[in-house]
Write an enzyme that holds these catalytic residues in place. Sequence first.
Site, PDB file in Angstrom:
ATOM      1  N   HIS A 138       0.737  -1.387   0.227  1.00  0.00           N
ATOM      2  CA  HIS A 138       0.071  -0.173   0.160  1.00  0.00           C
ATOM      3  C   HIS A 138       1.114   1.141  -0.022  1.00  0.00           C
ATOM      4  O   HIS A 138       1.174   1.669   0.981  1.00  0.00           O
ATOM      5  CB  HIS A 138      -1.075  -0.062   1.344  1.00  0.00           C
ATOM      6  CG  HIS A 138      -2.109   0.829   1.185  1.00  0.00           C
ATOM      7  ND1 HIS A 138      -3.203   1.038   2.063  1.00  0.00           N
ATOM      8  CD2 HIS A 138      -1.817   2.253   0.708  1.00  0.00           C
ATOM      9  CE1 HIS A 138      -3.633   2.024   1.716  1.00  0.00           C
ATOM     10  NE2 HIS A 138      -3.157   3.035   1.238  1.00  0.00           N
TER      11      HIS A 138
ATOM     12  N   HIS B 227       1.301   4.982  -2.374  1.00  0.00           N
ATOM     13  CA  HIS B 227       0.795   5.737  -3.461  1.00  0.00           C
ATOM     14  C   HIS B 227       2.163   6.546  -4.027  1.00  0.00           C
ATOM     15  O   HIS B 227       2.868   7.371  -3.126  1.00  0.00           O
ATOM     16  CB  HIS B 227       0.042   6.978  -2.953  1.00  0.00           C
ATOM     17  CG  HIS B 227      -1.206   6.245  -2.473  1.00  0.00           C
ATOM     18  ND1 HIS B 227      -2.588   6.109  -3.012  1.00  0.00           N
ATOM     19  CD2 HIS B 227      -1.495   5.751  -1.052  1.00  0.00           C
ATOM     20  CE1 HIS B 227      -3.432   5.685  -2.565  1.00  0.00           C
ATOM     21  NE2 HIS B 227      -2.849   5.328  -1.306  1.00  0.00           N
TER      22      HIS B 227
ATOM     23  N   HIS C  33      -9.659   0.936  -1.083  1.00  0.00           N
ATOM     24  CA  HIS C  33      -9.450   1.762   0.216  1.00  0.00           C
ATOM     25  C   HIS C  33     -11.041   1.834   0.870  1.00  0.00           C
ATOM     26  O   HIS C  33     -11.800   2.099   0.257  1.00  0.00           O
ATOM     27  CB  HIS C  33      -9.196   3.337   0.052  1.00  0.00           C
ATOM     28  CG  HIS C  33      -7.704   3.473  -0.100  1.00  0.00           C
ATOM     29  ND1 HIS C  33      -7.289   3.044  -1.016  1.00  0.00           N
ATOM     30  CD2 HIS C  33      -6.886   4.189   0.502  1.00  0.00           C
ATOM     31  CE1 HIS C  33      -5.845   3.436  -1.140  1.00  0.00           C
ATOM     32  NE2 HIS C  33      -5.758   4.293  -0.282  1.00  0.00           N
TER      33      HIS C  33
ATOM     34  N   GLU D  71     -10.990   3.412   6.218  1.00  0.00           N
ATOM     35  CA  GLU D  71     -10.152   4.465   6.627  1.00  0.00           C
ATOM     36  C   GLU D  71     -10.912   5.377   7.425  1.00  0.00           C
ATOM     37  O   GLU D  71     -10.833   5.553   8.777  1.00  0.00           O
ATOM     38  CB  GLU D  71      -9.301   5.076   5.777  1.00  0.00           C
ATOM     39  CG  GLU D  71      -8.463   5.816   5.900  1.00  0.00           C
ATOM     40  CD  GLU D  71      -7.444   6.628   4.818  1.00  0.00           C
ATOM     41  OE1 GLU D  71      -8.046   6.635   3.630  1.00  0.00           O
ATOM     42  OE2 GLU D  71      -6.479   7.104   5.052  1.00  0.00           O
TER      43      GLU D  71
ATOM     44  N   ASP E 222       1.932   3.816   2.910  1.00  0.00           N
ATOM     45  CA  ASP E 222       0.810   4.691   2.168  1.00  0.00           C
ATOM     46  C   ASP E 222       1.645   5.982   1.298  1.00  0.00           C
ATOM     47  O   ASP E 222       1.626   6.059   0.254  1.00  0.00           O
ATOM     48  CB  ASP E 222      -0.286   5.402   3.333  1.00  0.00           C
ATOM     49  CG  ASP E 222      -1.515   5.715   2.870  1.00  0.00           C
ATOM     50  OD1 ASP E 222      -1.709   5.451   1.568  1.00  0.00           O
ATOM     51  OD2 ASP E 222      -2.362   6.198   3.733  1.00  0.00           O
ATOM     52  N   ASP E 223       1.681   7.166   2.058  1.00  0.00           N
ATOM     53  CA  ASP E 223       2.299   8.259   1.586  1.00  0.00           C
ATOM     54  C   ASP E 223       3.515   8.751   2.323  1.00  0.00           C
ATOM     55  O   ASP E 223       3.445   9.742   3.040  1.00  0.00           O
ATOM     56  CB  ASP E 223       1.301   9.306   1.462  1.00  0.00           C
ATOM     57  CG  ASP E 223       0.148   8.993   0.807  1.00  0.00           C
ATOM     58  OD1 ASP E 223       0.126   8.861  -0.704  1.00  0.00           O
ATOM     59  OD2 ASP E 223      -0.771   8.558   1.300  1.00  0.00           O
TER      60      ASP E 223
END
Length: 341
Positions: A17, A19, A197, A200, A278-279
């Site tokens: 996961h 991005h 997603h 969340e 994630d980011d």
Amino acid sequence: MKSTDSFIEGLPKAELHLHLEGSLEPEQLFDFAGRNKVDIPFRSIDEVRAAYNFANLQDFLDIYYQGMNVLTTEQDFYDLTMAYCHRVHADNCRHVEVFFDPQGHTERDIPFQVVIDGIAGALQAAENELGMTSKLIMCFLRHLSEESALETLDLAEPCLDRIAGVGLDSSEVGHPPSKFINAFKRAGDMGLLRVAHAGEEGPPSYVWEALDLLKVDRIDHGNRALEDSKLIARLAETKMTLTVCPLSNTRLCVVNDMVDHPLKKMLDNGLRATINSDDPAYFGGYLNENYRAVADALALSKEDLTTLAVNSFLGSFLDPGDKAAHIKNVTDYAGEFGAID
Ligand code: HPA
Ligand code: ZN
């Protein structure tokens, strides 16, 4: 160094996961803005970092979409992807399944082909140079229409040799999975894997919808599934992988404090949870920093960490033989470390 930290460093793992646009570091933001002559509303790296103070998902997304405006050429996408691959390879990550947001670029008139050529070119180079394998997952932006998602699938059709699956990201609440039934059905018919997603910020019903209506192969995040005992049972019985992102959860206030993170509860409930970043450029850490943060806060044992690394390969889209080989590496490593019997 604590023994848990050195255990995490050497632990073979996969990231499921991530991005790519969320790996854009402030330094790269300035580099790309400079070389592409794109205006950004920041004068210094410190100013950028000060802006990374989010109360919720939407606060982050506003800055994330603004940040990706500096990406314009195939070289930008290549450089961004390659930098991420080198970074996560240093964390002893052996396989990555990465998201990109084509609509964030095609909406700015950057051709789909430019984006995918840059990203897929770098992923191939990373495999050749680093031995790190990968899969590419194209996400639909859920705040946009299903029609736009279907148009994006049309653009992807000539590139299916380089795209393993589709995902669903962006502003969750108010954009339930049911909005994308047709796009996910078509993606499945095209032979693409499916993830979304869900849970969340959105309620457990969104996780049910992702499972029952979109027929997903994995749930991204899934934190709020823990509010529904029937859903927990369903996820456990079907061995559904959850791609959990600890630092993202605290930075977006999905979880108030890391000591309250539900990861241990997920494992205790028999859920196939994994750790992911994630980011990372926005949330303060790459893969190992996520492992360390949650291991410290929840006092995870080396056995728990081994389970999480095994889960990362079990939940991947690798072939069964490759999964088994990676899992053997994890358990051999844990055995040598005395982490498991
Ligand atoms: N959630 C939803 N959309 C996103 C995220 C996220 O954490 N990161 C990038 N797009
Ligand atoms: Zn995400």
